[in-house]
Enzyme design. Structure first.
Site, PDB file in Angstrom:
ATOM      1  N   SER A 125      -0.602   3.208   7.566  1.00 44.10           N
ATOM      2  CA  SER A 125       0.574   3.566   8.361  1.00 44.10           C
ATOM      3  C   SER A 125       0.420   4.975   8.902  1.00 44.10           C
ATOM      4  O   SER A 125      -0.213   5.832   8.261  1.00 44.10           O
ATOM      5  CB  SER A 125       1.794   3.504   7.442  1.00 44.10           C
ATOM      6  OG  SER A 125       2.891   4.143   8.028  1.00 44.10           O
ATOM      7  N   TYR A 149       6.634   5.685  -0.769  1.00 41.70           N
ATOM      8  CA  TYR A 149       6.001   4.622   0.022  1.00 41.70           C
ATOM      9  C   TYR A 149       4.753   5.152   0.723  1.00 41.70           C
ATOM     10  O   TYR A 149       3.670   4.573   0.641  1.00 41.70           O
ATOM     11  CB  TYR A 149       6.997   4.055   1.058  1.00 41.70           C
ATOM     12  CG  TYR A 149       6.296   3.287   2.162  1.00 41.70           C
ATOM     13  CD1 TYR A 149       5.773   2.023   1.910  1.00 41.70           C
ATOM     14  CD2 TYR A 149       6.111   3.841   3.437  1.00 41.70           C
ATOM     15  CE1 TYR A 149       5.085   1.334   2.907  1.00 41.70           C
ATOM     16  CE2 TYR A 149       5.434   3.156   4.426  1.00 41.70           C
ATOM     17  CZ  TYR A 149       4.918   1.906   4.157  1.00 41.70           C
ATOM     18  OH  TYR A 149       4.229   1.237   5.135  1.00 41.70           O
ATOM     19  N   LYS A 153       0.272   4.529   0.529  1.00 48.68           N
ATOM     20  CA  LYS A 153      -0.726   4.291   1.591  1.00 48.68           C
ATOM     21  C   LYS A 153      -1.867   5.309   1.485  1.00 48.68           C
ATOM     22  O   LYS A 153      -3.040   4.948   1.600  1.00 48.68           O
ATOM     23  CB  LYS A 153      -0.071   4.371   2.976  1.00 48.68           C
ATOM     24  CG  LYS A 153       0.969   3.292   3.243  1.00 48.68           C
ATOM     25  CD  LYS A 153       0.377   1.899   3.231  1.00 48.68           C
ATOM     26  CE  LYS A 153       1.396   0.818   3.529  1.00 48.68           C
ATOM     27  NZ  LYS A 153       0.905  -0.535   3.238  1.00 48.68           N
ATOM     28  N   PHE A 178       1.521   2.516  14.019  1.00 49.00           N
ATOM     29  CA  PHE A 178       2.608   3.403  14.413  1.00 49.00           C
ATOM     30  C   PHE A 178       3.926   2.632  14.244  1.00 49.00           C
ATOM     31  O   PHE A 178       4.247   2.247  13.136  1.00 49.00           O
ATOM     32  CB  PHE A 178       2.279   4.049  15.774  1.00 49.00           C
ATOM     33  CG  PHE A 178       1.315   5.192  15.517  1.00 49.00           C
ATOM     34  CD1 PHE A 178       0.008   4.932  15.079  1.00 49.00           C
ATOM     35  CD2 PHE A 178       1.733   6.506  15.566  1.00 49.00           C
ATOM     36  CE1 PHE A 178      -0.861   5.973  14.723  1.00 49.00           C
ATOM     37  CE2 PHE A 178       0.870   7.554  15.231  1.00 49.00           C
ATOM     38  CZ  PHE A 178      -0.425   7.281  14.809  1.00 49.00           C
ATOM     39  N   ASP A 297      13.140  12.504   8.902  1.00 49.64           N
ATOM     40  CA  ASP A 297      12.647  12.168  10.255  1.00 49.64           C
ATOM     41  C   ASP A 297      11.973  13.383  10.888  1.00 49.64           C
ATOM     42  O   ASP A 297      12.458  14.512  10.740  1.00 49.64           O
ATOM     43  CB  ASP A 297      13.810  11.732  11.167  1.00 49.64           C
ATOM     44  CG  ASP A 297      14.120  10.249  11.042  1.00 49.64           C
ATOM     45  OD1 ASP A 297      13.246   9.499  10.570  1.00 49.64           O
ATOM     46  OD2 ASP A 297      15.233   9.845  11.424  1.00 49.64           O
TER      47      ASP A 297
HETATM   48  P1  NAD Z   1       6.958  -7.489   5.366  1.00 42.96           P
HETATM   49  O1  NAD Z   1       7.810  -7.043   4.234  1.00 42.96           O
HETATM   50  O2  NAD Z   1       7.574  -8.329   6.414  1.00 42.96           O
HETATM   51  O3  NAD Z   1       5.660  -8.240   4.811  1.00 42.96           O
HETATM   52  C1  NAD Z   1       5.071  -7.907   3.572  1.00 42.96           C
HETATM   53  C2  NAD Z   1       4.901  -9.205   2.785  1.00 42.96           C
HETATM   54  O4  NAD Z   1       4.304  -8.896   1.516  1.00 42.96           O
HETATM   55  C3  NAD Z   1       6.227  -9.904   2.489  1.00 42.96           C
HETATM   56  O5  NAD Z   1       6.141 -11.245   2.943  1.00 42.96           O
HETATM   57  C4  NAD Z   1       6.362  -9.844   0.971  1.00 42.96           C
HETATM   58  O6  NAD Z   1       6.999 -10.995   0.452  1.00 42.96           O
HETATM   59  C5  NAD Z   1       4.913  -9.710   0.531  1.00 42.96           C
HETATM   60  N1  NAD Z   1       4.692  -9.038  -0.766  1.00 42.96           N
HETATM   61  C6  NAD Z   1       5.161  -7.830  -1.167  1.00 42.96           C
HETATM   62  N2  NAD Z   1       4.724  -7.560  -2.410  1.00 42.96           N
HETATM   63  C7  NAD Z   1       3.949  -8.608  -2.797  1.00 42.96           C
HETATM   64  C8  NAD Z   1       3.213  -8.924  -3.975  1.00 42.96           C
HETATM   65  N3  NAD Z   1       3.211  -8.101  -5.041  1.00 42.96           N
HETATM   66  N4  NAD Z   1       2.527 -10.084  -4.014  1.00 42.96           N
HETATM   67  C9  NAD Z   1       2.540 -10.935  -2.963  1.00 42.96           C
HETATM   68  N5  NAD Z   1       3.222 -10.706  -1.832  1.00 42.96           N
HETATM   69  C10 NAD Z   1       3.925  -9.553  -1.752  1.00 42.96           C
HETATM   70  O7  NAD Z   1       6.321  -6.167   6.002  1.00 42.96           O
HETATM   71  P2  NAD Z   1       5.514  -5.972   7.368  1.00 42.96           P
HETATM   72  O8  NAD Z   1       6.372  -5.186   8.274  1.00 42.96           O
HETATM   73  O9  NAD Z   1       4.935  -7.249   7.805  1.00 42.96           O
HETATM   74  O10 NAD Z   1       4.380  -4.987   6.849  1.00 42.96           O
HETATM   75  C11 NAD Z   1       3.124  -5.460   6.432  1.00 42.96           C
HETATM   76  C12 NAD Z   1       2.295  -4.295   5.943  1.00 42.96           C
HETATM   77  O11 NAD Z   1       2.187  -3.326   6.988  1.00 42.96           O
HETATM   78  C13 NAD Z   1       2.883  -3.553   4.751  1.00 42.96           C
HETATM   79  O12 NAD Z   1       1.834  -3.164   3.890  1.00 42.96           O
HETATM   80  C14 NAD Z   1       3.534  -2.340   5.372  1.00 42.96           C
HETATM   81  O13 NAD Z   1       3.585  -1.255   4.479  1.00 42.96           O
HETATM   82  C15 NAD Z   1       2.569  -2.052   6.519  1.00 42.96           C
HETATM   83  N6  NAD Z   1       3.195  -1.313   7.621  1.00 42.96           N
HETATM   84  C16 NAD Z   1       4.328  -1.804   8.197  1.00 42.96           C
HETATM   85  C17 NAD Z   1       4.937  -1.090   9.223  1.00 42.96           C
HETATM   86  C18 NAD Z   1       6.218  -1.578   9.850  1.00 42.96           C
HETATM   87  O14 NAD Z   1       6.924  -0.780  10.460  1.00 42.96           O
HETATM   88  N7  NAD Z   1       6.559  -2.852   9.762  1.00 42.96           N
HETATM   89  C19 NAD Z   1       4.366   0.106   9.668  1.00 42.96           C
HETATM   90  C20 NAD Z   1       3.201   0.560   9.065  1.00 42.96           C
HETATM   91  C21 NAD Z   1       2.615  -0.164   8.032  1.00 42.96           C
HETATM   92  C1  WQD Z   2      12.671   5.119  14.649  1.00 46.47           C
HETATM   93  C2  WQD Z   2      13.606   6.135  15.272  1.00 46.47           C
HETATM   94  C3  WQD Z   2      15.159   7.115  13.718  1.00 46.47           C
HETATM   95  C4  WQD Z   2      17.427   3.508  12.844  1.00 46.47           C
HETATM   96  C5  WQD Z   2       9.311   3.942   9.788  1.00 46.47           C
HETATM   97  C6  WQD Z   2       8.505   4.415   8.618  1.00 46.47           C
HETATM   98  C7  WQD Z   2       7.045   4.431   8.943  1.00 46.47           C
HETATM   99  C8  WQD Z   2       6.601   3.070   9.463  1.00 46.47           C
HETATM  100  C9  WQD Z   2       7.469   2.601  10.577  1.00 46.47           C
HETATM  101  C10 WQD Z   2       5.834   1.794   7.595  1.00 46.47           C
HETATM  102  C11 WQD Z   2      13.814   7.373  14.395  1.00 46.47           C
HETATM  103  C12 WQD Z   2      15.879   6.312  14.771  1.00 46.47           C
HETATM  104  C13 WQD Z   2      16.498   4.397  13.361  1.00 46.47           C
HETATM  105  C14 WQD Z   2      18.799   3.645  13.209  1.00 46.47           C
HETATM  106  C15 WQD Z   2      18.208   5.530  14.588  1.00 46.47           C
HETATM  107  N1  WQD Z   2       6.702   2.071   8.445  1.00 46.47           N
HETATM  108  N2  WQD Z   2      16.885   5.391  14.209  1.00 46.47           N
HETATM  109  N3  WQD Z   2      19.121   4.651  14.082  1.00 46.47           N
HETATM  110  O1  WQD Z   2      11.213   6.175  10.819  1.00 46.47           O
HETATM  111  O2  WQD Z   2       9.696   6.174  12.842  1.00 46.47           O
HETATM  112  O3  WQD Z   2       9.103   4.841  10.874  1.00 46.47           O
HETATM  113  O4  WQD Z   2       8.849   2.657  10.186  1.00 46.47           O
HETATM  114  O5  WQD Z   2       4.780   2.319   7.365  1.00 46.47           O
HETATM  115  O6  WQD Z   2       6.363   4.786   7.782  1.00 46.47           O
HETATM  116  O7  WQD Z   2       8.953   5.730   8.274  1.00 46.47           O
HETATM  117  O8  WQD Z   2      10.964   4.082  12.264  1.00 46.47           O
HETATM  118  O9  WQD Z   2      12.491   2.402  13.198  1.00 46.47           O
HETATM  119  O10 WQD Z   2      13.208   3.684  11.140  1.00 46.47           O
HETATM  120  O11 WQD Z   2      13.088   4.866  13.321  1.00 46.47           O
HETATM  121  O12 WQD Z   2      18.563   6.436  15.344  1.00 46.47           O
HETATM  122  O13 WQD Z   2      19.663   2.898  12.756  1.00 46.47           O
HETATM  123  O14 WQD Z   2      14.901   5.535  15.406  1.00 46.47           O
HETATM  124  O15 WQD Z   2      15.856   8.306  13.424  1.00 46.47           O
HETATM  125  O16 WQD Z   2      13.931   8.468  15.240  1.00 46.47           O
HETATM  126  P1  WQD Z   2      10.304   5.443  11.690  1.00 46.47           P
HETATM  127  P2  WQD Z   2      12.478   3.661  12.426  1.00 46.47           P
END
Ligand code: NAD
Ligand code: WQD
Length: 338
Positions: A125, A149, A153, A178, A297
């Site tokens: 991430s 969290y 990573k 991102f 943030d």
């Molecule tokens: P998500 O929660 O939709 O998917 C994660 C899945 O992992 C879920 O289906 C959950 O049931 C499963 N899971 C969690 N713990 C588990 C375990 N111990 N055993 C088996 N399954 C398990 O999340 P996502 O948004 O699809 O994110 C996927 C990956 O990408 C995550 O590692 C997250 O940290 C990373 N990531 C997400 C974002 C984002 O904004 N969505 C951004 C950066 C990184």
């Molecule tokens: C985006 C912008 C908020 C909600 C997070 C994690 C990051 C990654 C992606 C996993 C910010 C603003 C949000 C709301 C708002 N995840 N906001 N009102 O914080 O950039 O990133 O998700 O790895 O690690 O930190 O994403 O979608 O929460 O926020 O104004 O109700 O929207 O302040 O500026 P963020 P976000």
């Protein structure tokens, strides 16, 4: 035909990646404990692709069950999405995050080693760039994080570096996402958060569909052109295609390495830009209030995408309007999620 194990494959990003894998001719085995996803996703993936994944309801913490999956299927590579991902929650229950994300990953790595599977694409991430680096974020910057969290990573990236240093067969792509948003254009799969959404796009789409009254915009006094925070939003289908590129490179490589790649658009949009684009795509008015800044943030960040373009031959093809249109298509067809 290569067989890919997708952990967390019924989740938001995992489900979209399963669709792209199937459509490109891979066989797909999914393990997920369904703690943050629905079994209905398995049917939806079939509805889009007319192909099936092999689904196993398995917790990564369960070494024996995971080992059975590797025994049953010859796996060529693993895409590791499974993990807990809510930044705010991770500050309340950090030990759950460390246990699930770190021990889950270590268990997976031990099983992979037992079955001599050394190819891994890992979901990292942009949070690993912390709050001290200049923008745009480049892969070579020092890593840190401001939440438990995020620290999972940073630590998992280090585990994988150490594994490779001890055994050069480990061949790993660290993909630093991102801000993933959007949905599959079919409207069959999308993001379906439990409870009140933490992230911007799902909150906006729930306001649009009438599930929430108004959006709180967290701060309009940041040093940005319109005062709201700037982020690098990326369509989940572009993100999924980045995984396929990373996987192809791993499978084709003759010299295993651990490489980090940014997956982002390479430019930023403000919160107000997203609100306006969503209003245009959905034809719905998004009511909002300006609320105080949210703890943790930072004003603005976006990706430097040169390395992923040059080495993975990947770049985004979908615009903010596409992200909003596909999110709205998914939300309006599935107002209450799965
Ligand atoms: P998500 O929660 O939709 O998917 C994660 C899945 O992992 C879920 O289906 C959950 O049931 C499963 N899971 C969690 N713990 C588990 C375990 N111990 N055993 C088996 N399954 C398990 O999340 P996502 O948004 O699809 O994110 C996927 C990956 O990408 C995550 O590692 C997250 O940290 C990373 N990531 C997400 C974002 C984002 O904004 N969505 C951004 C950066 C990184
Ligand atoms: C985006 C912008 C908020 C909600 C997070 C994690 C990051 C990654 C992606 C996993 C910010 C603003 C949000 C709301 C708002 N995840 N906001 N009102 O914080 O950039 O990133 O998700 O790895 O690690 O930190 O994403 O979608 O929460 O926020 O104004 O109700 O929207 O302040 O500026 P963020 P976000």
């Amino acid at each position: 035909m290569k067989r890919i194990l997708v952990t967390g494959g019924t989740g938001f990003i995992g489900s979209h990646t399963c669709v792209e894998l199937l459509q490109q001719g891979y066989k797909v085995v999914v393990v997920d404990n369904l703690c943050n996803s629905s079994p209905e996703v398995v049917n939806r993936i079939h509805a889009i692709t007319n192909q099936s994944i092999e689904f196993h309801k398995v917790d990564l913490l369960d070494y024996d069950s995971l080992s059975q999956v590797f025994k049953q299927h010859k796996i060529d590579a693993v895409i590791h999405f499974a993990g807990l991902k809510a930044v705010g929650e991770s500050t309340k229950v950090p030990l759950n995050y460390y246990h699930n994300n770190l021990t889950g990953t270590l268990t997976l790595l031990r099983v992979m080693q037992e079955y001599s599977v050394f190819n891994m694409v890992f979901s990292s991430s942009a949070t690993v760039y912390g709050d001290k680096n200049p923008i745009p974020f480049v892969e070579t910057f020092p890593l840190s994080s401001t939440s438990p969290y995020g620290r999972t990573k940073v630590m998992i990236e280090q585990f994988l570096q150490d594994a490779h240093a001890s055994d050069s067969r480990w061949n790993v792509s660290l993909l630093r996402y991102f801000n993933p948003v959007g949905a599959h254009p079919s409207g069959f799969i999308g993001e379906d958060p439990n409870g009140v959404p933490n992230n911007l796009m799902p909150f906006i789409s729930q306001v649009a569909v009438g599930r929430r009254e108004k959006l709180q915009i967290f701060g309009d006094d940041y040093p940005t052109p319109d005062g709201t925070c700037i982020r690098d939003y990326i369509h989940v289908v572009d993100l999924s295609l980045g995984h396929i590129k990373a996987l192809e490179k791993l499978i084709a490589s003759t010299k295993p390495t651990v490489e980090a790649y940014n997956l982002g658009a390479g430019n930023g949009c403000s919160v107000l830009d997203v609100v306006r684009a969503f209003e245009k795509s959905s034809g719905k008015k998004i009511n909002y209030d300006i609320a105080p800044r949210r703890d943790g943030d930072i004003a603005a960040f976006y990706a430097d995408t040169k390395k992923s373009y040059q080495e993975l031959d990947w770049r985004v093809e979908r615009s903010l309007d596409d992200m909003c249109r596909d999110t709205w298509n998914w939300q309006s067809k599935n107002p209450n999620g799965y």
